[in-house]
Design a protein around this motif. Structure first.
Motif, PDB file in Angstrom:
ATOM      1  N   PRO A   1      -8.361  -5.597   4.101  1.00  0.00           N
ATOM      2  CA  PRO A   1      -7.546  -4.873   3.125  1.00  0.00           C
ATOM      3  C   PRO A   1      -8.402  -4.417   1.948  1.00  0.00           C
ATOM      4  O   PRO A   1      -9.278  -5.141   1.477  1.00  0.00           O
ATOM      5  N   GLY A   2      -8.142  -3.191   1.503  1.00  0.00           N
ATOM      6  CA  GLY A   2      -8.928  -2.627   0.437  1.00  0.00           C
ATOM      7  C   GLY A   2     -10.093  -1.790   0.909  1.00  0.00           C
ATOM      8  O   GLY A   2     -10.827  -1.233   0.093  1.00  0.00           O
ATOM      9  N   GLU A   3     -10.243  -1.661   2.245  1.00  0.00           N
ATOM     10  CA  GLU A   3     -11.376  -0.921   2.795  1.00  0.00           C
ATOM     11  C   GLU A   3     -10.968   0.340   3.565  1.00  0.00           C
ATOM     12  O   GLU A   3     -11.824   1.116   3.965  1.00  0.00           O
ATOM     13  N   PHE A   4      -9.689   0.572   3.760  1.00  0.00           N
ATOM     14  CA  PHE A   4      -9.254   1.692   4.581  1.00  0.00           C
ATOM     15  C   PHE A   4      -9.249   2.994   3.782  1.00  0.00           C
ATOM     16  O   PHE A   4      -8.787   3.043   2.644  1.00  0.00           O
TER      17      PHE A   4
ATOM     18  N   ALA B   1       0.747  -0.768   1.905  1.00  0.00           N
ATOM     19  CA  ALA B   1      -0.174   0.317   2.238  1.00  0.00           C
ATOM     20  C   ALA B   1      -1.228   0.471   1.150  1.00  0.00           C
ATOM     21  O   ALA B   1      -2.429   0.593   1.435  1.00  0.00           O
ATOM     22  N   ALA B   2      -0.785   0.467  -0.104  1.00  0.00           N
ATOM     23  CA  ALA B   2      -1.718   0.622  -1.224  1.00  0.00           C
ATOM     24  C   ALA B   2      -2.717  -0.518  -1.267  1.00  0.00           C
ATOM     25  O   ALA B   2      -3.901  -0.320  -1.589  1.00  0.00           O
ATOM     26  N   ARG B   3      -2.276  -1.718  -0.926  1.00  0.00           N
ATOM     27  CA  ARG B   3      -3.165  -2.890  -0.927  1.00  0.00           C
ATOM     28  C   ARG B   3      -4.288  -2.730   0.093  1.00  0.00           C
ATOM     29  O   ARG B   3      -5.405  -3.217  -0.111  1.00  0.00           O
ATOM     30  N   HIS B   4      -4.010  -2.032   1.178  1.00  0.00           N
ATOM     31  CA  HIS B   4      -5.011  -1.854   2.226  1.00  0.00           C
ATOM     32  C   HIS B   4      -5.975  -0.707   1.939  1.00  0.00           C
ATOM     33  O   HIS B   4      -7.028  -0.616   2.579  1.00  0.00           O
ATOM     34  N   LEU B   5      -5.611   0.182   1.017  1.00  0.00           N
ATOM     35  CA  LEU B   5      -6.435   1.362   0.771  1.00  0.00           C
ATOM     36  C   LEU B   5      -7.613   1.063  -0.141  1.00  0.00           C
ATOM     37  O   LEU B   5      -7.499   0.330  -1.126  1.00  0.00           O
ATOM     38  N   ALA B   6      -8.737   1.678   0.174  1.00  0.00           N
ATOM     39  CA  ALA B   6      -9.876   1.687  -0.742  1.00  0.00           C
ATOM     40  C   ALA B   6      -9.577   2.676  -1.865  1.00  0.00           C
ATOM     41  O   ALA B   6      -8.755   3.590  -1.706  1.00  0.00           O
ATOM     42  N   PRO B   7     -10.210   2.525  -3.042  1.00  0.00           N
ATOM     43  CA  PRO B   7     -10.033   3.532  -4.098  1.00  0.00           C
ATOM     44  C   PRO B   7     -10.348   4.931  -3.561  1.00  0.00           C
ATOM     45  O   PRO B   7     -11.350   5.138  -2.876  1.00  0.00           O
TER      46      PRO B   7
END
Length: 250
Positions: free
Chosen positions: A104-107, A133-139
């Motif tokens: 999570p945080g790298e997609f 979804a937001a938790r899984h997204l990279a900046p």
């Protein structure tokens, strides 16, 4: 416990055949092209991945795809086609990406297509799904949702249902409760032997503006909205939308 319906073994085994119109190139190819371009060189996570209708063509284009899916039987069908595609069996509002995939945080991309976010039948779960979804997204990563616009203008007083698909092998119509934003999709499918079967799935519809608020609560910003995967402008008469929200980099 999730409010989503559960696709059992028999439904999962028949899903691809009964939903053949969703696999048609004119339906599927624009979605795959759009998502592949957004994913770029980064990994993608599909929520409600199902039997891999979208995920498998993306993998074949070189996108690293992971998935989250509530139904174990649907995952079993997917793994029969693509055993190397990592999937977590769980609720898309809360489950975490598979351990064998990116963390999570790298997609670079999270997506949920074909109205699947409506399978969550409470507003609280839908808000939680945006946050997950937001938790899984990279900046700088993006969330894409494909969703229908509730056709309640097609409900004149006294009418209880509206059709959403009329084809040679499938006819479907929706019944909806305007007070709760909950509804049921009724499916009548004709099989090669001439028999007709009935199935139903339950949902909660979400307005586009409500999606934007859910995204805002998750810390995401609206980047674009079109009527379809081909980029047709979204208007007040549009019956569907493909919306993209971006996670800020700062």
């Amino acid at each position: 416990m999730t409010s989503s319906d559960y696709w059992d073994h028999d439904t999962a085994e028949q899903y691809d055949d009964s939903s053949a119109f969703m696999f048609a190139p004119e339906v599927l190819d624009p979605a795959v092209a759009f998502l592949a371009e957004l994913a770029g060189s980064g990994p993608a996570l599909e929520l409600a991945i199902g039997t891999g209708r979208v995920a498998i063509p993306l993998v074949e284009r070189g996108v690293r795809v992971s998935g989250i899916e509530l139904s174990q039987p649907m995952v079993d069908v997917l793994r029969g086609k693509r055993p190397d595609l990592p999937v977590t069996v769980g609720d898309m509002a809360h489950a975490t990406a598979p351990e064998e995939g990116p963390a999570p945080g790298e997609f670079s991309l999270v997506f949920v297509v074909w109205n699947s976010i409506g399978n969550l039948r409470t507003q609280a779960e839908q808000v939680a799904c945006f946050r997950n979804a937001a938790r899984h997204l990279a900046p700088g990563g993006r969330l894409v949702v494909e969703l229908w616009v509730p056709g309640i203008r097609r409900f004149p007083p006294g009418q209880t249902a509206v059709p959403f698909h009329v084809g040679e092998r499938h006819v479907g119509f929706d019944t909806m409760d305007m007070a709760t934003q909950r509804g049921t999709s009724h499916h009548y499918s004709t099989h090669p032997d001439g028999t007709i079967t009935y199935g139903a799935s339950n949902f909660r519809y979400i307005w586009p503006a409500e999606c934007d608020l859910m995204a805002q609560l998750a810390g995401l910003e609206l980047e674009s909205r079109a009527e379809d995967w081909r980029g047709t402008p979204f208007t007040g008469d549009s019956e569907n939308h493909v919306s993209v929200w971006r996670k800020p980099t700062g």
